[in-house]
Design an enzyme around this catalytic site. Structure first.
Site, PDB file in Angstrom:
ATOM      1  N   ASP A 244      14.221  33.814  -3.780  1.00  0.00           N
ATOM      2  CA  ASP A 244      14.416  32.744  -2.818  1.00  0.00           C
ATOM      3  C   ASP A 244      12.992  32.812  -1.881  1.00  0.00           C
ATOM      4  OD1 ASP A 244      16.130  30.552  -1.895  1.00  0.00           O
ATOM      5  OD2 ASP A 244      15.423  31.650  -0.018  1.00  0.00           O
ATOM      6  N   GLU A 246      10.167  31.628   0.812  1.00  0.00           N
ATOM      7  CA  GLU A 246      10.246  31.148   2.223  1.00  0.00           C
ATOM      8  C   GLU A 246       8.576  30.502   2.120  1.00  0.00           C
ATOM      9  OE1 GLU A 246      12.251  29.612   3.947  1.00  0.00           O
ATOM     10  OE2 GLU A 246      13.894  30.737   2.952  1.00  0.00           O
ATOM     11  N   ASP A 346      11.538  26.722  -6.140  1.00  0.00           N
ATOM     12  CA  ASP A 346      10.876  28.113  -5.872  1.00  0.00           C
ATOM     13  C   ASP A 346       9.936  28.466  -6.943  1.00  0.00           C
ATOM     14  OD1 ASP A 346      12.638  29.634  -3.753  1.00  0.00           O
ATOM     15  OD2 ASP A 346      14.004  28.436  -4.837  1.00  0.00           O
ATOM     16  N   HIS A 403      17.894  30.456   6.062  1.00  0.00           N
ATOM     17  CA  HIS A 403      16.412  30.195   5.730  1.00  0.00           C
ATOM     18  C   HIS A 403      15.626  31.599   6.129  1.00  0.00           C
ATOM     19  CE1 HIS A 403      17.001  26.070   5.225  1.00  0.00           C
ATOM     20  NE2 HIS A 403      17.623  25.831   6.434  1.00  0.00           N
ATOM     21  N   ASP A 408      18.863  34.620   2.551  1.00  0.00           N
ATOM     22  CA  ASP A 408      19.473  33.491   1.394  1.00  0.00           C
ATOM     23  C   ASP A 408      19.557  34.288  -0.147  1.00  0.00           C
ATOM     24  OD1 ASP A 408      19.374  31.687   3.488  1.00  0.00           O
ATOM     25  OD2 ASP A 408      17.604  30.807   2.859  1.00  0.00           O
TER      26      ASP A 408
END
Length: 527
Positions: A244, A246, A346, A403, A408
């Protein structure tokens, strides 16, 4: 002399004010005495509001035989009745049942029962519960199996029953028939079951507990029951890896806006053990937008210092593939590891764009993946939702900070574990159609061993890696065109042309292995 007069005047004024206040207080007291009345003088509406705050059997015990007015208020009302028989004595219950429950079966809105002696009573509500056509909430504590089996077979006729709570009193060896009866209820939306007995290799938990408890969305419980009845299929993969990302972001992004990955987490799950067994985590230093926006820092919790001290994505990517290879997850052709994301972005957006920025060939192991958001919706027959929505449907809390890439990924991992326990077979459900790899399963070679001439750009479906070109040039041209239009509108203002960071300024590096590629990239950036 004037000062003395003023003091006397103030004293007189204070005396007058105190006298007025005293008169006002006495007047208010008189008014209050006049307003005081007895309970019987209240309106029917107020009395009904007071009744709603009390258990109805207390209302019955106190007012049913008080006088004709209160008797009629209780008997002739059309308001719904909430019946709580948890603390009532058997003698009071018999009168209450005769005077209230039996004549007002159509008014009973909720029923709570936990007294063991009342289950044996032939006049108990559980023997006529199928007549409570307005019943919405049913709560049964300490109920024995013989009564529970009979009761569940009659509840299917209740059209309004939306909430059910049951706690068993005795040991239940096989709970599947009970679950089957529960999920047949037509209007049920919420269910809480605590059934005493073994829960190993059963519907909801792979452990052995004194109680097997379930609670939550009835649609998900139905799916669990279906899988339990037909048996579980064998899983294809030994491990699953949750990723995941960011990325850089801003509250009002320009068009176009190029995002760079700033956090790269991986959570590894052993499918057989159904638990998280390892993690990888690294921050990434952005190149095109090295300064994080306040919005980005607030949203992700990532600080400027963390990305400043981090490696650039190319070096992080080398560490990622080394981490995967050290665990033998992508080094052979065996179907050993499946990659999992929360949606397609992603891999199809962030990883694709970052590979363009860093001039890395898109990794072969990321051509297909398992979209947990899509699978969750398809498997449980519920609306697609975010991580929090999926956890809420499973009655699981969110752990950590939303987040945060690693948090996550861990929470997605908890969702995946529940999917495995409920019988969902994890296989890739999304892939890249732009890839030239045609085999059903990509051979897991190192990314750097791919021939660049055989790669198609995931942004424009063209093969231009061989001539060291990038379709990101189109994005740069759009920015320049936008600025040119802006300068024509404000021709009287002197606008200095900004240097647009172009990915074409970065040299395309031919390489034979990931380590050489990383050193070349680092030196080219320094130069």
């Amino acid at each position: 002399m004037e000062q003395i007069k003023r003091q006397r005047s103030n004293t007189v004024n204070n005396y007058d004010n105190n006298k007025k206040q005293k008169i006002q207080v006495e007047t208010n007291r008189c008014l209050l005495k006049e307003c005081v009345t007895c309970f019987e003088d209240l309106s029917n509406e107020l009395i009904y509001e007071i009744f709603e705050l009390l258990d109805f059997h207390y209302v019955y015990d106190a007012f049913y035989s008080l006088n004709t007015r209160f008797h009629n208020l209780i008997v002739k009302s059309t308001l719904p009745i909430d019946v709580n028989l948890s603390s009532i004595s058997k003698s009071i219950f018999q009168r209450f049942n005769k005077d209230i429950i039996l004549p007002n079966k159509h008014r009973i809105h909720s029923l709570h029962l936990s007294n063991l002696c009342l289950y044996d009573d032939i006049s108990s509500p559980i023997h006529i519960v199928s007549d409570f056509l307005r019943l919405e909430t049913l709560s049964l504590n300490n109920i024995e199996l013989k009564y529970l089996e009979y009761l569940l077979s009659t509840l299917v006729s209740l059209p309004c029953l939306s909430s059910l709570s049951i706690v068993s009193a005795d040991f239940i060896l096989n709970k599947t028939p009970i679950y089957y009866q529960v999920v047949r209820l037509p209007a049920l939306k919420y269910c809480s079951l605590s059934l005493k007995g073994l829960s190993y290799n059963e519907l909801f938990s792979p452990t052995i507990d004194e109680y097997s408890s379930i609670e939550g969305n009835i649609d998900i419980l139905k799916t669990r029951l279906t899988c339990s009845c037909k048996g579980y299929e064998e899983q294809v993969y030994k491990f699953v890896a949750v990723i995941d990302f960011e990325a850089t972001c801003t509250a009002e992004p320009p068009n176009p806006y190029i995002q760079e990955i700033i956090e790269f987490p991986i959570v590894l799950i052993d499918v057989a053990k159904q638990e998280i067994v390892d993690t990888f985590h690294s921050y990434c230093k952005p190149i095109l937008q090295p300064i994080l926006s306040d919005y980005c820092k607030q949203l992700t919790g990532i600080t400027q210092e963390q990305v400043n001290n981090a490696l650039v994505f190319t070096d992080v990517f080398i560490n990622v593939e080394k981490w995967l290879n050290d665990r033998n997850l992508i080094s052979d052709s065996e179907q050993k590891c499946l990659f999992i994301t929360d949606g397609p972005a992603d891999f199809s957006k962030y990883l694709r764009m970052q590979c363009e920025i860093s001039h890395i060939i898109y990794p072969n192991w990321a051509y297909q993946w398992f979209n947990v958001k899509k699978a969750f919706s398809d498997f449980y027959f519920v609306m697609r939702g975010r991580i929090q929505n999926m956890l809420e449907n499973l009655d699981l809390p969110f752990h950590g900070n939303l987040h945060s890439g690693l948090d996550d990924a861990i929470n997605i991992g908890r969702i995946v574990v529940q999917l495995i326990q409920d019988g969902c077979v994890l296989v890739s459900n999304e892939c890249y159609a732009l890839s030239r790899v045609t085999s059903g399963r990509n051979t897991s070679l190192s990314t750097a061993q791919y021939d660049p001439s055989k790669m198609i750009c995931l942004n424009c479906s063209k093969s231009h890696f061989k001539d060291q070109r990038s379709c990101m040039e189109d994005a740069v041209k759009r920015i320049q065109k936008s600025e040119s239009h802006h300068s024509r509108i404000h021709s009287n203002q002197s606008i200095s042309s900004k240097k647009i960071p172009s990915l074409l300024d970065l040299p395309y590096l031919s390489c034979t292995n990931s380590q050489t590629f990383g050193h070349q990239f680092s030196s080219s950036r320094l130069s």
